[in-house]
Design a protein around this motif. Structure first.
Motif, PDB file in Angstrom:
ATOM      1  N   VAL A   7     -24.889  68.651  33.053  1.00  0.00           N
ATOM      2  CA  VAL A   7     -26.080  68.809  32.211  1.00  0.00           C
ATOM      3  C   VAL A   7     -26.500  70.279  32.161  1.00  0.00           C
ATOM      4  O   VAL A   7     -26.876  70.798  31.104  1.00  0.00           O
ATOM      5  CB  VAL A   7     -27.243  67.923  32.720  1.00  0.00           C
ATOM      6  CG1 VAL A   7     -28.535  68.214  31.950  1.00  0.00           C
ATOM      7  CG2 VAL A   7     -26.893  66.446  32.610  1.00  0.00           C
ATOM      8  N   HIS A  45     -32.600  64.139  32.398  1.00  0.00           N
ATOM      9  CA  HIS A  45     -32.855  64.989  33.567  1.00  0.00           C
ATOM     10  C   HIS A  45     -33.210  64.186  34.820  1.00  0.00           C
ATOM     11  O   HIS A  45     -33.108  64.702  35.932  1.00  0.00           O
ATOM     12  CB  HIS A  45     -33.929  66.025  33.237  1.00  0.00           C
ATOM     13  CG  HIS A  45     -33.425  67.128  32.346  1.00  0.00           C
ATOM     14  ND1 HIS A  45     -32.463  68.033  32.744  1.00  0.00           N
ATOM     15  CD2 HIS A  45     -33.715  67.447  31.063  1.00  0.00           C
ATOM     16  CE1 HIS A  45     -32.200  68.870  31.756  1.00  0.00           C
ATOM     17  NE2 HIS A  45     -32.943  68.531  30.710  1.00  0.00           N
ATOM     18  N   GLY A  50     -25.398  66.400  37.198  1.00  0.00           N
ATOM     19  CA  GLY A  50     -26.408  67.461  37.096  1.00  0.00           C
ATOM     20  C   GLY A  50     -25.787  68.800  36.732  1.00  0.00           C
ATOM     21  O   GLY A  50     -26.333  69.545  35.905  1.00  0.00           O
ATOM     22  N   LYS A  81     -26.137  71.811  27.299  1.00  0.00           N
ATOM     23  CA  LYS A  81     -27.511  71.493  26.921  1.00  0.00           C
ATOM     24  C   LYS A  81     -27.560  70.145  26.193  1.00  0.00           C
ATOM     25  O   LYS A  81     -26.827  69.944  25.212  1.00  0.00           O
ATOM     26  CB  LYS A  81     -28.023  72.610  26.006  1.00  0.00           C
ATOM     27  CG  LYS A  81     -29.504  72.590  25.725  1.00  0.00           C
ATOM     28  CD  LYS A  81     -29.860  73.859  24.931  1.00  0.00           C
ATOM     29  CE  LYS A  81     -31.318  73.881  24.514  1.00  0.00           C
ATOM     30  NZ  LYS A  81     -31.618  72.944  23.439  1.00  0.00           N
TER      31      LYS A  81
END
Ligand code: FAD
Length: 116
Positions: free
Chosen positions: A64, A45, A61, A68
């Protein structure tokens, strides 16, 4: 005099980062502790926030968010990074990598022993 050491460009930084991420996944525990899982999630993250190629970071991002992160263990994490890297490969018009070969590429080396 030594030749100048240039800062990494986008391609060099990408190769170095994928080396780090795939190698870290290849050595991630098969049965990670809650702390190891939490730290891996934090690492994943952090990339969209900190990776110093802003359009790369933004696309990663979004990937992601759609996919998951699987931090359950080595096999799942290695596959997850392989799939994310293949999305970038596809975007750049490169051949997909065979995710079954992740262990050979990033940990064991080829069976002919040429990397030993
Ligand atoms: P790389 O793609 O860097 O791959 C290095 C080696 O990894 C390959 O030689 C191969 O042996 C192995 N490999 C290839 N695919 C896989 C896979 N799926 N799984 C496991 N191993 C594999 N560049 C851009 O121009 N635009 C972007 O938006 C962009 N986003 C990026 C996002 C992230 C998170 C990262 C880390 C990098 C990004 N890059 C981006 C850089 C790009 O992915 C490449 O690193 C760069 O183009 C250099 O490519 P390369 O052909 O040398 O090999």
């Amino acid at each position: 005099t030594a030749s100048a050491q240039c800062p990494p460009d986008k391609e060099q930084l990408g190769r170095a980062t994928w080396s780090f991420l795939h190698t870290t996944a290849a050595y991630y525990p098969e049965r990670p502790t809650p702390s190891q899982r939490a730290n891996m999630l934090a690492l994943i993250h952090a990339l969209p926030v900190l990776y110093p190629c802003s359009h790369c970071a933004e696309d990663f991002g979004e990937s992601v968010a759609r996919n998951k992160p699987d931090v359950s263990g080595r096999a799942g994490l290695s596959r997850w990074f392989c799939e994310r890297h293949n999305e970038v490969n596809e975007k750049l018009g490169k051949e997909p990598f065979d995710c079954a070969k992740t262990g050979e590429r990033w940990k064991e080396g080829p069976a002919d022993g040429s990397c030993n």
